[in-house]
Design a protein around this motif. Structure first.
Motif, PDB file in Angstrom:
ATOM      1  N   PHE A 141       0.849  -1.192   0.000  1.00 55.11           N
ATOM      2  CA  PHE A 141       0.000   0.000   0.000  1.00 55.11           C
ATOM      3  C   PHE A 141       0.883   1.240   0.000  1.00 55.11           C
ATOM      4  N   THR A 142       0.598   2.161  -0.905  1.00 58.24           N
ATOM      5  CA  THR A 142       1.415   3.352  -1.041  1.00 58.24           C
ATOM      6  C   THR A 142       0.616   4.477  -1.684  1.00 58.24           C
ATOM      7  N   THR A 143       1.075   5.700  -1.427  1.00 58.67           N
ATOM      8  CA  THR A 143       0.489   6.869  -2.095  1.00 58.67           C
ATOM      9  C   THR A 143       1.321   7.273  -3.303  1.00 58.67           C
ATOM     10  N   GLU A 144       2.483   6.632  -3.483  1.00 59.17           N
ATOM     11  CA  GLU A 144       3.349   6.954  -4.623  1.00 59.17           C
ATOM     12  C   GLU A 144       2.741   6.416  -5.912  1.00 59.17           C
ATOM     13  N   THR A 145       3.057   7.070  -7.025  1.00 58.24           N
ATOM     14  CA  THR A 145       2.560   6.622  -8.329  1.00 58.24           C
ATOM     15  C   THR A 145       3.684   6.303  -9.298  1.00 58.24           C
ATOM     16  N   GLN A 146       4.922   6.748  -8.999  1.00 59.45           N
ATOM     17  CA  GLN A 146       6.040   6.432  -9.875  1.00 59.45           C
ATOM     18  C   GLN A 146       6.637   5.083  -9.464  1.00 59.45           C
ATOM     19  N   VAL A 147       6.915   4.239 -10.465  1.00 57.26           N
ATOM     20  CA  VAL A 147       7.364   2.873 -10.208  1.00 57.26           C
ATOM     21  C   VAL A 147       8.629   2.841  -9.352  1.00 57.26           C
ATOM     22  N   GLY A 148       9.623   3.672  -9.678  1.00 56.94           N
ATOM     23  CA  GLY A 148      10.874   3.665  -8.929  1.00 56.94           C
ATOM     24  C   GLY A 148      10.670   4.023  -7.466  1.00 56.94           C
ATOM     25  N   LYS A 149       9.822   5.012  -7.197  1.00 59.59           N
ATOM     26  CA  LYS A 149       9.566   5.421  -5.812  1.00 59.59           C
ATOM     27  C   LYS A 149       8.797   4.342  -5.057  1.00 59.59           C
ATOM     28  N   ILE A 150       7.896   3.645  -5.740  1.00 60.26           N
ATOM     29  CA  ILE A 150       7.148   2.557  -5.103  1.00 60.26           C
ATOM     30  C   ILE A 150       8.105   1.442  -4.690  1.00 60.26           C
ATOM     31  N   LEU A 151       9.029   1.078  -5.594  1.00 59.17           N
ATOM     32  CA  LEU A 151       9.987   0.022  -5.276  1.00 59.17           C
ATOM     33  C   LEU A 151      10.878   0.421  -4.103  1.00 59.17           C
ATOM     34  N   ALA A 152      11.303   1.686  -4.089  1.00 61.89           N
ATOM     35  CA  ALA A 152      12.143   2.155  -2.994  1.00 61.89           C
ATOM     36  C   ALA A 152      11.380   2.101  -1.670  1.00 61.89           C
ATOM     37  N   ALA A 153      10.109   2.525  -1.694  1.00 57.15           N
ATOM     38  CA  ALA A 153       9.297   2.501  -0.475  1.00 57.15           C
ATOM     39  C   ALA A 153       9.063   1.077   0.007  1.00 57.15           C
ATOM     40  N   ALA A 154       9.001   0.139  -0.940  1.00 56.16           N
ATOM     41  CA  ALA A 154       8.767  -1.266  -0.591  1.00 56.16           C
ATOM     42  C   ALA A 154      10.059  -1.979  -0.222  1.00 56.16           C
ATOM     43  N   GLY A 155      11.200  -1.278  -0.308  1.00 53.98           N
ATOM     44  CA  GLY A 155      12.480  -1.887   0.049  1.00 53.98           C
ATOM     45  C   GLY A 155      13.003  -2.864  -0.978  1.00 53.98           C
ATOM     46  N   ILE A 156      12.615  -2.687  -2.228  1.00 52.97           N
ATOM     47  CA  ILE A 156      13.054  -3.594  -3.296  1.00 52.97           C
ATOM     48  C   ILE A 156      14.211  -2.951  -4.052  1.00 52.97           C
TER      49      ILE A 156
END
Length: 350
Positions: free
Chosen positions: A100-115
């Motif tokens: 679950f995230t409020t980010e919409t850019q793929v790179g930022k989502i991966l960073a937030a997910a620790g990937i």
């Protein structure tokens, strides 16, 4: 206590009550809470943003973002924004997890997910892109290793036609000798599954030496369709097939060299790859099967290949499945002594 002494005491109580009311009145604030398409305006005595949200019965869920943060102290009228997190499916191999995230850019989502991604890893959509409508991100872990394999380079047999022998008679002029090479293959794995194996390098430690045989034959070839052609020499060769797929030629459509032969011509049925030390580029050929497979037929030596050494020939077959079914087999290759028409180069596909 005398009546005179009570006056100051009650005066102190009154002053304390007024002071308390004044302090309480000082914490009264008008706040606005914006949540997606809804806006709520309210008065609160809460001292922090988090307490104000609790006062407003607004529950935060995993991944939600509050601006300013929940710990921020309220010192005046304030607008609070609540950004609701939405689910994203993170697919990696056979596994899928929801983030679950409020980010919409793929790179930022991966960073937030620790990937974290290695240089070879791939992600769809790309890191710079916005999340797709299906809110799914596919992570492909790419591993590359190199494998060395020793390979025998089988010698060719070159038949020299002579009038000194009777038709059908042969005479060995010199024995052939197999060569030896070390092939380095590049293996590419996606999520642990081998998806590509390509020849990356080949070092020939011993060149094959052709066997030379004189044969007393009329220099006339009669094809499977009954067409007579004169030829200069005949070579027994090991034949394979190639097509325009990435696995076969190592190029994708859009590459300037895609579908272009070593001679600069377009790959097409009837074009073959040879070792120029054995068969000169530009030679007109006829490829005859030595088994039940029909002849590849008239062809032109226009291409080469890193694995095509010695008595190897690679036949272009346009259809991928037919090229794979062709496998490896032995053929007679006639080097023709006269030109052929381009329309005669129909190749195996027809």
């Amino acid at each position: 206590m005398t009546q005179k002494g009570l006056k100051p005491f009650f005066l102190l109580i009154a002053i304390g009550l007024i002071g308390t009311m004044g302090v309480k009145a000082g914490f009264k604030h008008d706040i606005t809470i914006e949540e997606e398409s809804q806006t709520v305006t309210m008065t609160t005595f809460s001292q922090t943003v988090g307490a104000a949200l609790t006062h407003a019965d607004i529950e935060l869920r995993e991944g939600d973002v509050v601006i300013p943060s929940e710990e921020t102290r309220i010192t005046g009228d304030l607008t609070i924004r609540v950004l609701r997190a939405k689910a994203v499916s993170l697919v990696e191999g056979e596994g899928t997890r929801t983030f679950f995230t409020t980010e919409t850019q793929v790179g930022k989502i991966l960073a937030a997910a620790g990937i974290e991604l290695d240089d070879n890893d791939q992600v769809y959509p790309r890191k710079s892109e916005q999340i797709a409508l299906d809110r799914k991100i596919e992570i492909v872990r790419v591993d590359v290793d190199y494998e060395e394999v020793s390979e025998t380079l089988h010698h060719s047999t070159v038949y020299k036609l002579t009038e000194d022998l009777e038709p059908g008679k042969t005479q060995l002029l010199s024995e052939g000798e197999d060569g030896l090479s070390t092939c380095t293959f590049k293996n590419v794995y996606e999520n642990g599954v081998l998806v590509s194996r390509q020849l990356d390098d080949q070092v020939v430690s011993r060149e094959p030496i052709a066997e030379i045989v004189e044969e007393g034959l009329d220099k006339l070839l009669v094809t499977s369709r009954g067409m007579p052609f004169r030829y200069k020499e005949m070579i027994v060769m090991r034949a394979t097939a190639y097509d325009l797929s990435y696995e076969s030629c190592g190029k994708y459509p859009g590459d300037p060299a895609y579908g272009i032969t070593y001679s600069g011509t377009k790959a097409r049925p009837g074009v073959v790859a040879v070792d120029p030390r054995v068969i000169k580029l530009g030679s007109n050929l006829y490829v005859e099967s030595l088994d039940s497979m029909r002849d590849y037929g008239f062809s032109s030596a226009e291409d080469t290949g890193s694995a095509i050494k010695g008595n190897r020939i690679d036949l272009f077959i346009e259809n991928r499945s037919q090229a794979l079914r062709y496998g490896t087999r032995y053929v007679r290759v006639y080097v023709l002594d006269e030109p052929i028409d381009e329309n005669m180069m129909i190749g195996y596909a027809n």
